[in-house]
Design an enzyme around this catalytic site. Structure first.
Site, short mmCIF file in Angstrom:
data_model
loop_
_atom_site.label_atom_id
_atom_site.label_comp_id
_atom_site.label_asym_id
_atom_site.label_seq_id
_atom_site.Cartn_x
_atom_site.Cartn_y
_atom_site.Cartn_z
N ASP A 192 29.29 -4.98 3.77
CA ASP A 192 29.66 -6.11 4.61
C ASP A 192 31.09 -6.48 4.24
OD1 ASP A 192 29.16 -7.88 6.66
OD2 ASP A 192 28.50 -9.48 5.33
N HIS A 226 33.71 3.29 13.19
CA HIS A 226 34.97 3.28 12.43
C HIS A 226 34.70 3.28 10.92
CE1 HIS A 226 37.63 2.53 15.84
NE2 HIS A 226 36.67 1.73 16.31
P1 ITT Z 1 27.79 -3.09 10.51
O1 ITT Z 1 27.23 -4.45 10.16
O2 ITT Z 1 26.92 -2.29 11.44
O3 ITT Z 1 28.19 -2.28 9.30
P2 ITT Z 1 29.95 -4.67 11.72
O4 ITT Z 1 31.04 -4.26 12.69
O5 ITT Z 1 29.00 -5.72 12.13
O6 ITT Z 1 29.18 -3.31 11.31
P3 ITT Z 1 30.78 -6.23 9.36
O7 ITT Z 1 29.76 -7.24 9.66
O8 ITT Z 1 30.87 -5.70 7.97
O9 ITT Z 1 30.64 -4.97 10.38
O10 ITT Z 1 32.25 -6.64 9.69
C1 ITT Z 1 32.66 -7.87 10.05
C2 ITT Z 1 33.87 -7.80 10.93
O11 ITT Z 1 35.01 -7.80 10.08
C3 ITT Z 1 34.04 -6.57 11.83
O12 ITT Z 1 33.37 -6.69 13.05
C4 ITT Z 1 35.54 -6.56 12.03
O13 ITT Z 1 35.89 -7.47 13.03
C5 ITT Z 1 36.05 -7.10 10.69
N1 ITT Z 1 36.45 -5.98 9.81
C6 ITT Z 1 35.71 -5.37 8.86
N2 ITT Z 1 36.42 -4.40 8.26
C7 ITT Z 1 37.64 -4.38 8.88
C8 ITT Z 1 38.80 -3.61 8.73
O14 ITT Z 1 38.87 -2.62 7.85
N3 ITT Z 1 39.84 -3.88 9.53
C9 ITT Z 1 39.80 -4.88 10.43
N4 ITT Z 1 38.73 -5.65 10.65
C10 ITT Z 1 37.66 -5.42 9.88
#
Ligand code: ITT
Length: 196
Positions: free
Chosen positions: A68, A11
């Site tokens: 992040d 995403h």
């Molecule tokens: P990477 O570390 O591989 O980039 P991740 O899914 O682990 O991917 P993050 O640690 O940055 O990503 O994200 C933390 C969480 O925050 C993610 O799993 C989502 O639940 C939430 N999140 C991040 N961006 C978001 C968005 O635009 N809309 C809704 N939830 C979001």
């Protein structure tokens, strides 16, 4: 110029691609055959983003960026914050994460929340950070099935719809990630024209 976006989250790749456009060749972790998980053990978005970008930069030596993101709720002492992906325990279980957040906000009037994104860019010249933030509030129940993570329970200020009921273009009007990536795009354009 080739750039690696250090994420396993499809995403995020889609959202970033829709903002950064076609001026560079973007490589994914799959493209460079990096298949390991990158741990995010730190207490700040900056440290986690930097670790992801540095780890992949050391692996391949190409310019890299990583981001992040956290969802911060002031009434819950800024939780889930930097632990947003694993709020309910298992990394990336969005339904459980949303259920836990809705439960913790039960009967609270102050439902204000904000997403914050930190992007770290690394190349041979050093490290640079970019940020974006989106303020809004948490709904009482889930609505919509687009997007990812907490999108079904977050309504940005200026709208009456959750992110999960919006198209990608509509989400980009408000999104924390869009704001941060626009800064990255401006930086890369400037850098590119200085190098030509
Ligand atoms: P990477 O570390 O591989 O980039 P991740 O899914 O682990 O991917 P993050 O640690 O940055 O990503 O994200 C933390 C969480 O925050 C993610 O799993 C989502 O639940 C939430 N999140 C991040 N961006 C978001 C968005 O635009 N809309 C809704 N939830 C979001």
């Amino acid at each position: 110029m080739q750039l690696v976006f250090c994420t396993h989250n499809a995403h995020k790749l889609k959202e970033a691609g829709s903002i950064l456009g076609q001026q560079f060749e973007y490589l994914t972790l799959d493209d460079i055959a990096y298949h390991q998980d990158i741990p995010e053990p730190y207490e700040t978005l900056h440290e986690n983003a930097q670790t992801k970008a540095m780890t992949v930069f050391m692996f391949r030596g190409l310019p890299c960026f990583a981001e992040d993101t956290g969802l911060f709720v002031p009434a819950l002492n800024e939780e889930p914050g930097v632990k947003s992906a694993r709020y309910a325990g298992e990394h990336g279980d969005s339904l459980a994460n949303m259920d836990k957040l809705l439960k913790n906000l039960n009967n609270l009037n102050d439902r204000k929340a904000y997403f914050r994104t930190v992007i770290c860019y690394v190349d041979i010249h050093g490290i640079k950070y970019f940020e974006g933030r989106c303020d809004g509030h948490i709904t009482e129940s889930r609505s919509g099935d687009s997007g990812f993570g907490y999108d079904p329970i977050f309504i940005p200020n200026g709208s009456d719809q959750t992110f999960a009921t919006m198209t990608l273009e509509q989400k980009n009007i408000y999104s924390h990630r869009r704001k941060a990536f626009e800064e990255v795009a401006a930086f890369l354009e400037k850098k590119n024209s200085a190098e030509q």
